[in-house]
Enzyme design. Structure first.
Site, PDB file in Angstrom:
ATOM      1  N   TYR A  78       2.217  -8.251   1.392  1.00 26.05           N
ATOM      2  CA  TYR A  78       2.374  -6.869   1.867  1.00 26.05           C
ATOM      3  C   TYR A  78       1.508  -5.896   1.074  1.00 26.05           C
ATOM      4  CZ  TYR A  78       4.710  -2.347   2.656  1.00 26.05           C
ATOM      5  OH  TYR A  78       4.985  -1.029   2.941  1.00 26.05           O
ATOM      6  N   SER A 110       0.907   2.616   1.154  1.00 28.88           N
ATOM      7  CA  SER A 110       2.118   2.528   0.341  1.00 28.88           C
ATOM      8  C   SER A 110       1.742   2.670  -1.125  1.00 28.88           C
ATOM      9  CB  SER A 110       2.778   1.160   0.550  1.00 28.88           C
ATOM     10  OG  SER A 110       3.808   0.936  -0.412  1.00 28.88           O
TER      11      SER A 110
HETATM   12  P1  NAD Z   1      10.812   0.604   9.866  1.00 31.80           P
HETATM   13  O1  NAD Z   1      11.337  -0.772   9.855  1.00 31.80           O
HETATM   14  O2  NAD Z   1      11.665   1.665  10.382  1.00 31.80           O
HETATM   15  O3  NAD Z   1       9.450   0.654  10.678  1.00 31.80           O
HETATM   16  C1  NAD Z   1       8.562  -0.403  10.789  1.00 31.80           C
HETATM   17  C2  NAD Z   1       8.296  -0.624  12.263  1.00 31.80           C
HETATM   18  O4  NAD Z   1       7.189  -1.501  12.402  1.00 31.80           O
HETATM   19  C3  NAD Z   1       9.426  -1.281  13.016  1.00 31.80           C
HETATM   20  O5  NAD Z   1      10.337  -0.323  13.512  1.00 31.80           O
HETATM   21  C4  NAD Z   1       8.692  -1.995  14.131  1.00 31.80           C
HETATM   22  O6  NAD Z   1       8.771  -1.263  15.322  1.00 31.80           O
HETATM   23  C5  NAD Z   1       7.252  -2.019  13.680  1.00 31.80           C
HETATM   24  N1  NAD Z   1       6.713  -3.373  13.707  1.00 31.80           N
HETATM   25  C6  NAD Z   1       6.820  -4.325  12.749  1.00 31.80           C
HETATM   26  N2  NAD Z   1       6.223  -5.448  13.164  1.00 31.80           N
HETATM   27  C7  NAD Z   1       5.726  -5.203  14.402  1.00 31.80           C
HETATM   28  C8  NAD Z   1       5.006  -5.976  15.350  1.00 31.80           C
HETATM   29  N3  NAD Z   1       4.630  -7.247  15.124  1.00 31.80           N
HETATM   30  N4  NAD Z   1       4.690  -5.400  16.540  1.00 31.80           N
HETATM   31  C9  NAD Z   1       5.053  -4.122  16.790  1.00 31.80           C
HETATM   32  N5  NAD Z   1       5.722  -3.344  15.933  1.00 31.80           N
HETATM   33  C10 NAD Z   1       6.049  -3.887  14.748  1.00 31.80           C
HETATM   34  O7  NAD Z   1      10.363   0.898   8.369  1.00 31.80           O
HETATM   35  P2  NAD Z   1       9.500   2.062   7.704  1.00 31.80           P
HETATM   36  O8  NAD Z   1       9.788   1.956   6.269  1.00 31.80           O
HETATM   37  O9  NAD Z   1       9.681   3.356   8.384  1.00 31.80           O
HETATM   38  O10 NAD Z   1       8.016   1.552   7.901  1.00 31.80           O
HETATM   39  C11 NAD Z   1       6.988   2.346   8.446  1.00 31.80           C
HETATM   40  C12 NAD Z   1       5.719   2.180   7.634  1.00 31.80           C
HETATM   41  O11 NAD Z   1       5.908   2.758   6.343  1.00 31.80           O
HETATM   42  C13 NAD Z   1       5.279   0.750   7.399  1.00 31.80           C
HETATM   43  O12 NAD Z   1       3.877   0.652   7.569  1.00 31.80           O
HETATM   44  C14 NAD Z   1       5.640   0.508   5.951  1.00 31.80           C
HETATM   45  O13 NAD Z   1       4.804  -0.454   5.365  1.00 31.80           O
HETATM   46  C15 NAD Z   1       5.385   1.883   5.386  1.00 31.80           C
HETATM   47  N6  NAD Z   1       6.013   2.131   4.089  1.00 31.80           N
HETATM   48  C16 NAD Z   1       7.364   2.154   3.982  1.00 31.80           C
HETATM   49  C17 NAD Z   1       7.942   2.372   2.739  1.00 31.80           C
HETATM   50  C18 NAD Z   1       9.431   2.403   2.571  1.00 31.80           C
HETATM   51  O14 NAD Z   1       9.883   2.410   1.417  1.00 31.80           O
HETATM   52  N7  NAD Z   1      10.221   2.417   3.605  1.00 31.80           N
HETATM   53  C19 NAD Z   1       7.136   2.583   1.627  1.00 31.80           C
HETATM   54  C20 NAD Z   1       5.749   2.564   1.777  1.00 31.80           C
HETATM   55  C21 NAD Z   1       5.205   2.335   3.019  1.00 31.80           C
END
Ligand code: NAD
Ligand code: MG
Length: 298
Positions: free
Chosen positions: A203, A190
């Site tokens: 985080y 991230s």
């Molecule tokens: P999202 O909520 O759609 O996806 C996150 C997923 O993580 C959830 O759908 C869930 O299935 C899974 N998860 C969480 N805890 C879990 C557990 N204990 N066991 C199994 N699965 C688990 O959100 P997203 O934003 O698409 O996140 C995906 C990745 O992108 C993450 O690693 C997040 O840190 C990263 N990210 C997101 C952003 C943003 O702005 N959305 C920015 C930087 C990084």
């Protein structure tokens, strides 16, 4: 509907945030309950056979970035083991359908990444149902904002590290036992790894750990013909952000501070994962591909 192939102004390709982005769900949240819905690329992504016949594990595959990646991998010709939490079944069913509509196999294995045994189950499912594992896309993640360190509990600190760092470690370890030369691992960091928000202490720290873990592991397995890379998103419109990832009141300005001035969409992240999974990136390992709306990174 915008798409990934038509030349256009990226500033205007998707909408800026606004008051309608102020919404709240309990974690982990459901994509199908978001309004506006994120764009997972389901109406636009065109595969060109870049992952034909590959066998992939995608964590967090039900929603957000993981959903867009699962759809893109399937349309590029990969069969996919989908990891998600049991309470996300409704979202996962939509992704399973999209993978199947692409003519590929979807193997659903819900569970908790905080449990080491679950990583073994995911790998066993890939080996037994798909016949092996060529791609591991670690996309699952947990983000819960807490403004003051005094209020950040050991339980939350532990859960964030268990999900984001240990889960990824266990899955890499289990998958590597089966990976052949040409296989790839893509981890998800991230912008928070370099520009940590004060309210995301736990985080942001896990995301820096993921970057360093990936650079170390990439060197360790390069001689085996396995590459390890990272995608580092900026603000992307997903359930994570509306389920305790950010205070609700800041969501109206979500992504406004990026040079492109708007949030990213999951559909804009998926091509980075496809590139790093495919043989096109054959000379790239230990790298971080920042997909963050133009924010400078180290
Ligand atoms: P999202 O909520 O759609 O996806 C996150 C997923 O993580 C959830 O759908 C869930 O299935 C899974 N998860 C969480 N805890 C879990 C557990 N204990 N066991 C199994 N699965 C688990 O959100 P997203 O934003 O698409 O996140 C995906 C990745 O992108 C993450 O690693 C997040 O840190 C990263 N990210 C997101 C952003 C943003 O702005 N959305 C920015 C930087 C990084
Ligand atoms: Mg989800």
């Amino acid at each position: 509907m915008t798409d990934q192939y038509k030349m256009q102004d990226p500033v205007k390709q998707y909408t800026k945030a606004g008051p309608e982005f102020e919404q709240q769900q309990n974690p982990p949240g459901l994509e199908q309950e978001m309004n506006p819905l994120p764009d997972a690329g389901q109406d636009t992504y065109r595969g060109t056979g870049r992952l034909a016949g590959r066998k992939a594990i995608v964590t967090g595959a039900d929603s957000g970035i993981g959903r867009a990646v699962a759809v893109a991998f399937a349309r590029e010709g990969a069969d996919v083991v989908l990891s998600y939490m049991p309470e996300e079944e409704k979202d996962a069913q939509e992704v399973i359908k999209l993978v199947q509509e692409a003519g590929r196999t979807a193997v659903a294995v819900p569970g908790d990444l905080k449990d080491e045994q679950y990583s073994e189950q995911l790998v066993a499912a890939a080996v037994e149902k798909l016949g092996g594992i060529d791609i591991l896309a670690n996309i699952a993640g947990m983000q819960q904002f807490v403004p003051e360190i005094a209020d950040l509990t050991t339980e939350q600190f532990d859960a964030t590290f268990k999900t984001n760092v240990y889960g990824l470690f266990w899955l890499c370890k289990a998958a590597l036992k089966h990976m052949k030369p040409g296989s790839t691992i893509i981890n998800t960091s991230s912008i928070q790894a370099y520009e940590p928000s004060p309210i995301l202490l736990d985080y942001a720290t896990t995301k820096a750990a993921i970057n360093t873990f990936s650079k170390s592991l990439a060197q360790q397995v390069a001689g085996k013909g396995i590459r390890v890379n990272v995608v580092a998103p900026g603000p992307v419109w997903t359930p994570l952000q509306v389920s305790g990832g950010q205070p609700t009141e800041v969501l109206k300005d979500f992504g406004a501070k990026t040079p492109l001035g708007r949030p990213g969409q999951p559909a804009e992240m998926a091509p980075a994962y496809v590139f790093l999974a495919s043989q096109e990136s054959s000379y790239i390992s230990g790298e971080t591909l920042n997909a963050n709306g133009g924010m400078p990174t180290p």
